[in-house]
Design a protein around this motif. Sequence first.
Motif, PDB file in Angstrom:
ATOM      1  N   UNK A   1       0.904  -1.089  -0.076  1.00 43.65           N
ATOM      2  CA  UNK A   1       0.082   0.120  -0.086  1.00 43.65           C
ATOM      3  C   UNK A   1       0.777   1.350  -0.158  1.00 43.65           C
ATOM      4  N   UNK A   2       0.644   2.160  -1.084  1.00 47.81           N
ATOM      5  CA  UNK A   2       1.250   3.484  -1.146  1.00 47.81           C
ATOM      6  C   UNK A   2       0.562   4.654  -1.167  1.00 47.81           C
ATOM      7  N   UNK A   3       0.829   5.582  -0.905  1.00 46.35           N
ATOM      8  CA  UNK A   3       0.037   7.015  -1.154  1.00 46.35           C
ATOM      9  C   UNK A   3       0.079   7.181  -2.521  1.00 46.35           C
ATOM     10  N   UNK A   4      -0.904   7.651  -3.019  1.00 47.27           N
ATOM     11  CA  UNK A   4      -1.050   7.559  -4.618  1.00 47.27           C
ATOM     12  C   UNK A   4      -0.076   8.948  -5.188  1.00 47.27           C
ATOM     13  N   UNK A   5      -0.010  10.043  -4.159  1.00 45.72           N
ATOM     14  CA  UNK A   5       0.921  11.105  -4.879  1.00 45.72           C
ATOM     15  C   UNK A   5       1.518  11.725  -3.402  1.00 45.72           C
ATOM     16  N   UNK A   6       2.764  12.297  -3.891  1.00 49.14           N
ATOM     17  CA  UNK A   6       3.535  13.271  -2.846  1.00 49.14           C
ATOM     18  C   UNK A   6       4.228  14.111  -3.691  1.00 49.14           C
ATOM     19  N   UNK A   7       4.535  15.526  -2.652  1.00 47.83           N
ATOM     20  CA  UNK A   7       5.302  16.488  -3.297  1.00 47.83           C
ATOM     21  C   UNK A   7       6.757  16.498  -2.609  1.00 47.83           C
ATOM     22  N   UNK A   8       7.728  16.970  -3.135  1.00 45.80           N
ATOM     23  CA  UNK A   8       8.771  17.485  -2.465  1.00 45.80           C
ATOM     24  C   UNK A   8       9.536  18.582  -2.944  1.00 45.80           C
ATOM     25  N   UNK A   9      10.288  19.347  -2.360  1.00 43.36           N
ATOM     26  CA  UNK A   9      10.814  20.463  -2.945  1.00 43.36           C
ATOM     27  C   UNK A   9      12.474  19.916  -3.458  1.00 43.36           C
ATOM     28  N   UNK A  10      12.661  20.663  -4.443  1.00 44.23           N
ATOM     29  CA  UNK A  10      14.081  20.265  -4.840  1.00 44.23           C
ATOM     30  C   UNK A  10      15.112  20.564  -3.653  1.00 44.23           C
ATOM     31  N   UNK A  11      16.184  19.501  -3.857  1.00 43.39           N
ATOM     32  CA  UNK A  11      17.211  19.889  -2.724  1.00 43.39           C
ATOM     33  C   UNK A  11      16.942  19.191  -1.436  1.00 43.39           C
ATOM     34  N   UNK A  12      15.438  18.781  -1.043  1.00 42.62           N
ATOM     35  CA  UNK A  12      15.451  18.316   0.153  1.00 42.62           C
ATOM     36  C   UNK A  12      15.154  16.668  -0.004  1.00 42.62           C
ATOM     37  N   UNK A  13      14.970  16.047   1.121  1.00 39.89           N
ATOM     38  CA  UNK A  13      14.994  14.618   0.919  1.00 39.89           C
ATOM     39  C   UNK A  13      13.528  14.223   0.746  1.00 39.89           C
ATOM     40  N   UNK A  14      13.484  13.070  -0.120  1.00 34.76           N
ATOM     41  CA  UNK A  14      12.110  12.706  -0.358  1.00 34.76           C
ATOM     42  C   UNK A  14      11.864  11.109   0.541  1.00 34.76           C
ATOM     43  N   UNK A  15      10.938  11.186   1.202  1.00 34.79           N
ATOM     44  CA  UNK A  15      10.833  10.188   2.074  1.00 34.79           C
ATOM     45  C   UNK A  15       9.331   9.225   1.622  1.00 34.79           C
ATOM     46  N   UNK A  16       9.699   8.065   0.837  1.00 35.08           N
ATOM     47  CA  UNK A  16       8.380   7.484   0.120  1.00 35.08           C
ATOM     48  C   UNK A  16       8.139   6.339   1.064  1.00 35.08           C
ATOM     49  N   UNK A  17       6.679   6.261   1.728  1.00 29.95           N
ATOM     50  CA  UNK A  17       6.516   5.119   2.647  1.00 29.95           C
ATOM     51  C   UNK A  17       5.798   3.965   1.785  1.00 29.95           C
TER      52      UNK A  17
END
Lengths: 115, 115
Positions: free
Chosen positions: B5-21
């Motif tokens: 099960x994953x969230x359908x969408x996520x946003x992230x700012x450039x240069x920051x860490x993206x954490x995908x659950x």
Amino acid sequence: EAGVAQSPRYKIIEKRQSVAFWCNPISGHATLYWYQQILGQGPKLLIQFQNNGVVDDSQLPKDRFSAERLKGVDSTLKIQPAKLEDSAVYLCASSLDPSPNSPLHFGNGTRLTVT
Amino acid sequence: DAKTTQPPSMDCAEGRAANLPCNHSTISGNEYVYWYRQIHSQGPQYIIHGLKNNETNEMASLIITEDRKSSTLILPHATLRDTAVYYCIVREGIGGGTSYGKLTFGQGTILTVHP
């Protein structure tokens, strides 16, 4: 190393015609997979080969789809006759072996449009 | 059927860490957690995989909880080119005559990296 090669990149056919896709896996990879990806969905496994033998074809619509890997290297996937719902991207992937610790590497696929 | 099960969408700012659950509460002891991503008009790209230990490579880090029921993919410094669909997959083990290391894709998470 060279990646998985697929051709053609695009194909447009009319329904009831036949079509074939070709795949050349990464050198030395014994396991080869064909996936179908319908627009907006994740890829779905159609068939898995180990060398030149079929390991899993439970999801392959055998009345119209066929695949072979005669010499354990290149593979072809054929559709005959094509239906409108076969419009999709057909992806080929290969892995060193079928072990779950051996990653699959995908080609860029063949986009099929059936009109 | 996909076991994640994953969230359908996520946003992230450039240069920051993206954490995908990713949740995979029914994972079995011999099943691996895999992550792939897919950029438009390309085949899925392998990112990383693991069994129970945390893993890191040049692309990302994979953190698997001790009970193995969930994991997180970390892109340490996201760039605009990391915008893609990210798939978390529980890969079957081999054995019993019916399991062949199948990789079954779900719907994935659409990650958008913005400036």
